[in-house]
Each structure stands twice: as structure tokens, then as C-alpha cells.
Design a protein around this motif. Structure first.
Motif, short mmCIF file in Angstrom:
data_model
loop_
_atom_site.label_atom_id
_atom_site.label_comp_id
_atom_site.label_asym_id
_atom_site.label_seq_id
_atom_site.Cartn_x
_atom_site.Cartn_y
_atom_site.Cartn_z
N ASP A 1 46.86 5.81 34.11
CA ASP A 1 47.07 5.35 32.74
C ASP A 1 45.76 4.84 32.16
O ASP A 1 45.11 3.98 32.75
CB ASP A 1 48.12 4.23 32.71
CG ASP A 1 48.40 3.74 31.29
OD1 ASP A 1 48.75 4.59 30.44
OD2 ASP A 1 48.25 2.54 31.03
N PHE A 2 45.38 5.40 31.01
CA PHE A 2 44.20 4.90 30.30
C PHE A 2 44.28 5.38 28.86
O PHE A 2 45.03 6.28 28.53
CB PHE A 2 42.91 5.37 30.98
CG PHE A 2 42.65 6.86 30.96
CD1 PHE A 2 41.50 7.37 30.38
CD2 PHE A 2 43.54 7.75 31.55
CE1 PHE A 2 41.26 8.74 30.38
CE2 PHE A 2 43.30 9.12 31.55
CZ PHE A 2 42.15 9.61 30.96
N ARG A 3 43.53 4.69 28.00
CA ARG A 3 43.58 4.98 26.57
C ARG A 3 42.17 5.19 26.03
O ARG A 3 41.60 4.30 25.41
CB ARG A 3 44.30 3.85 25.82
CG ARG A 3 45.80 3.84 26.14
CD ARG A 3 46.53 2.66 25.56
NE ARG A 3 47.98 2.81 25.74
CZ ARG A 3 48.62 2.61 26.89
NH1 ARG A 3 47.93 2.28 27.97
NH2 ARG A 3 49.93 2.77 26.97
N PRO A 4 41.62 6.38 26.27
CA PRO A 4 40.26 6.65 25.80
C PRO A 4 40.22 6.82 24.29
O PRO A 4 41.21 7.18 23.65
CB PRO A 4 39.90 7.96 26.51
CG PRO A 4 41.21 8.64 26.74
CD PRO A 4 42.20 7.54 26.97
N ALA A 5 39.05 6.55 23.73
CA ALA A 5 38.84 6.76 22.30
C ALA A 5 38.69 8.24 21.97
O ALA A 5 39.04 8.67 20.87
CB ALA A 5 37.61 5.98 21.82
N PHE B 1 35.74 11.34 29.31
CA PHE B 1 36.34 10.59 28.22
C PHE B 1 35.41 9.45 27.81
O PHE B 1 34.67 8.92 28.64
CB PHE B 1 37.69 10.01 28.64
CG PHE B 1 38.70 11.05 29.03
CD1 PHE B 1 39.58 11.57 28.09
CD2 PHE B 1 38.78 11.52 30.33
CE1 PHE B 1 40.51 12.54 28.45
CE2 PHE B 1 39.70 12.48 30.70
CZ PHE B 1 40.57 13.00 29.75
N GLY B 2 35.50 9.07 26.53
CA GLY B 2 34.74 7.95 26.03
C GLY B 2 35.61 6.72 25.89
O GLY B 2 36.71 6.77 25.33
N MET B 3 35.13 5.60 26.44
CA MET B 3 35.82 4.31 26.34
C MET B 3 34.77 3.29 25.89
O MET B 3 34.17 2.60 26.72
CB MET B 3 36.48 3.93 27.67
CG MET B 3 37.48 4.98 28.17
SD MET B 3 38.49 4.44 29.60
CE MET B 3 39.74 3.44 28.77
N PRO B 4 34.52 3.20 24.58
CA PRO B 4 33.39 2.39 24.10
C PRO B 4 33.49 0.90 24.41
O PRO B 4 32.47 0.21 24.40
CB PRO B 4 33.38 2.65 22.59
CG PRO B 4 34.68 3.29 22.28
CD PRO B 4 35.15 3.97 23.50
N VAL C 1 40.86 1.94 33.58
CA VAL C 1 41.84 2.94 34.02
C VAL C 1 42.72 2.31 35.09
O VAL C 1 42.21 1.68 36.02
CB VAL C 1 41.15 4.21 34.59
CG1 VAL C 1 42.19 5.24 35.01
CG2 VAL C 1 40.18 4.80 33.55
N THR C 2 44.04 2.46 34.95
CA THR C 2 44.97 1.87 35.92
C THR C 2 45.65 2.98 36.72
O THR C 2 46.22 3.92 36.16
CB THR C 2 46.04 1.02 35.21
OG1 THR C 2 45.40 -0.02 34.48
CG2 THR C 2 47.00 0.41 36.22
N LEU C 3 45.55 2.85 38.04
CA LEU C 3 46.26 3.74 38.97
C LEU C 3 47.45 2.97 39.52
O LEU C 3 47.29 1.85 40.02
CB LEU C 3 45.34 4.15 40.12
CG LEU C 3 44.08 4.94 39.76
CD1 LEU C 3 43.17 5.06 40.95
CD2 LEU C 3 44.46 6.30 39.25
N THR C 4 48.64 3.56 39.42
CA THR C 4 49.84 2.90 39.92
C THR C 4 50.55 3.79 40.93
O THR C 4 50.92 4.92 40.60
CB THR C 4 50.81 2.57 38.76
OG1 THR C 4 50.13 1.78 37.79
CG2 THR C 4 52.02 1.80 39.28
N VAL D 1 34.92 10.15 33.96
CA VAL D 1 35.47 11.47 34.25
C VAL D 1 36.73 11.27 35.08
O VAL D 1 36.73 10.51 36.06
CB VAL D 1 34.46 12.36 35.00
CG1 VAL D 1 35.13 13.62 35.54
CG2 VAL D 1 33.31 12.75 34.06
N VAL D 2 37.81 11.93 34.68
CA VAL D 2 39.06 11.89 35.44
C VAL D 2 39.34 13.30 35.92
O VAL D 2 39.34 14.26 35.14
CB VAL D 2 40.23 11.36 34.59
CG1 VAL D 2 41.50 11.31 35.43
CG2 VAL D 2 39.90 9.96 34.05
#
Length: 264
Positions: free
Chosen positions: A160-164, A191-194, A199-202, A219-220
Motif C-alpha cells: 500500500d502506497f500513495r505516490p504522486a 514512482f515519485g513520492m515528493p 510504503v506499507t507491506l502487510t 521502485v516497486v
């Protein structure tokens, strides 16, 4: 200074650093559960002095075009330091520092250091590149292979992540320079995350692990069956050409990532 394996412990967390095998983290176990894919090529390796692919192995170094070996034809991939033996500078029960002197095929002298700190609920990796001679462009990144499944009856990991934005990937697997709306998995993408990598791994019912860094690129990679990779880095793939960060005698390049976890 030896390069024998180093075991760090804190509470029920245990990490193994393997200087002789490219300075990689060979293992991270929490309560006896292994989080990293096992094998000589896996664990978590440093990507230095560049991350991901360099187009056709060539990058501009001042006015000179440098050529790196094409270890992932038609490109050069993941730097040179994962292929060498590192030296142990110091260790304690839960901390270690290892170093690597840059050698050919990298064209400039320099020293890379990795510092590892393990606590009961976090693992921090700090990498630096310094030079005492000529300046050069460089990148720092980490390439952990997290197990997709931790065994038993556990479910596969969720990312789970929320890149720009997502870097559009061309047919040559390199960013085109266009930024696009993030697409759903599967990924082998940057991905860009300014505001910093987050990033969450569950692993449902088992662990939640957060990969964080003040760097803005990640990079994912989740196209392999056994593992998923979440790779914070100081620039995108081919970044020696597109987003160069200069290492100078008065200004090293340094970056940090922290993996923190809790039981579910």
C-alpha cells in the motif's frame, strides 16, 4: 578487518549482514520469522553508485561519456558494489558499519559506507558515497526482496502506497521522462513520492512493515512469485543521465531508509 557475516540482535529481531556477498543484508528475522527471500542473489543489496538501469550502460560524466558493462543487456543495472567484498569497520550487538572502495569498472576512486542499526521494532540502513579526488555523479538505493508469503497459513503480502506520480516506462524498461497517473499492480516501475518514500507491506494477521525514506523515488517490483521489492533511491532509473547527484570532495552523497514493523 574481516568480512565475515555479522549478526545483529535487538529483542527478538535478528539481522545478518554479509560483507563478503556484496555488502547485502542476508536475513531479517522477527520472532524467528524470515522476512527476506533467501539465496545468494537476494536478501537486500545496495544499489551504488547507481540504481536500476543505465541506458546502454552509458552516462555523461562532465564532458566524458563513461561506459559500464552491460550486465542486463542492453543496459547496465544496479551499480557495482553488490558484486564485491566489503570490509567490516566496526560492530556492536545491534550496529555495524561496512565499507567498500570503488574500483573498475567504475571510473573514479571513492568510498562507500553502509551503517546498519537494529532495534526491537526497526532496522535503519544509511549509505554514503564520498570521494577525496575528482567529483562524479552517483546514486544510492536499496533492493530488498521481501518474502511474498511468510509461510504457514498466512496470506500473501499487500503493498500500500500513495505516490504522486508514476514514471512512464518505455519499451526499453526505462523512464520516458513523462509522469503519469499511478497504475495498478503488477509493477516494475518507478514512482515519485515528493514528501518522502512511505510504503506499507502487510502480511495479514502477521506483520505490518513500513519502508520509509526522506528520498523521493521508489521502485516497486512485484512481478516475481516469491518476493516483492520496495526500493527507495536517490533518483529514478537512468538517473545518472537524467537526475545526476554530484559527489564532491567536500560534499558526499548520503541517504537513509528505515523499515519499521509491528505485529498484527
Amino acid at each position: 578487518m574481516s568480512n565475515e557475516d555479522i549478526t545483529l540482535t535487538a529483542g527478538d529481531a535478528e539481522a545478518t549482514v554479509t560483507p563478503a556477498n556484496g555488502g547485502r543484508v542476508g536475513s531479517l528475522r522477527i520472532g524467528g520469522v524470515e522476512l527476506l527471500r533467501q539465496g545468494a542473489k537476494f536478501g537486500c543489496f545496495p544499489m551504488v553508485p547507481w540504481c536500476g538501469r543505465i541506458r546502454e550502460g552509458r552516462f555523461l560524466d562532465g564532458a566524458t561519456v563513461q561506459q559500464m558493462p552491460l550486465n542486463s543487456p542492453p543496459h547496465a543495472i544496479h551499480g557495482t558494489t553488490r558484486d564485491g567484498a566489503w570490509r567490516t569497520a566496526r560492530t556492536t550487538k545491534n550496529e555495524a558499519v561496512i565499507t567498500y572502495d570503488l574500483v573498475a569498472p567504475w571510473p573514479h576512486p571513492g568510498r562507500v559506507a553502509q551503517a546498519f542499526t537494529l532495534t526491537e521494532d526497526a532496522f535503519t540502513l544509511t549509505t554514503s558515497v564520498e570521494t577525496y579526488e575528482s567529483s562524479f555523479p552517483a546514486q544510492i538505493g536499496w533492493h530488498p526482496w521481501f518474502n511474498r508469503n511468510l509461510g504457514g497459513d498466512g496470506e500473501d503480502v499487500r503493498v500500500d502506497f500513495r505516490p504522486a506520480w508514476q514514471e512512464e516506462r518505455g519499451d526499453d524498461h526505462l523512464p520516458t521522462g513523462r509522469r503519469i497517473e499511478p497504475k495498478p499492480s503488477p509493477w516494475d516501475d518507478c514512482f515519485g513520492m515528493p514528501d518522502g518514500v512511505d510504503v506499507t507491506l502487510t502480511w495479514p494477521g502477521q506483520f505490518e512493515l513500513k519502508v520509509a525514506s526522506r528520498e523521493q523515488w521508489v521502485v516497486v517490483y512485484d512481478e516475481q512469485e516469491a518476493a516483492v521489492c520496495v526500493e527507495p533511491q536517490t533518483g529514478p532509473p537512468n538517473g545518472l543521465n537524467t537526475h545526476p547527484r554530484l559527489v564532491t570532495p567536500i560534499e558526499p552523497l548520503e541517504a537513509t531508509t528505515t523499515w519499521s514493523w509491528r505485529r498484527l
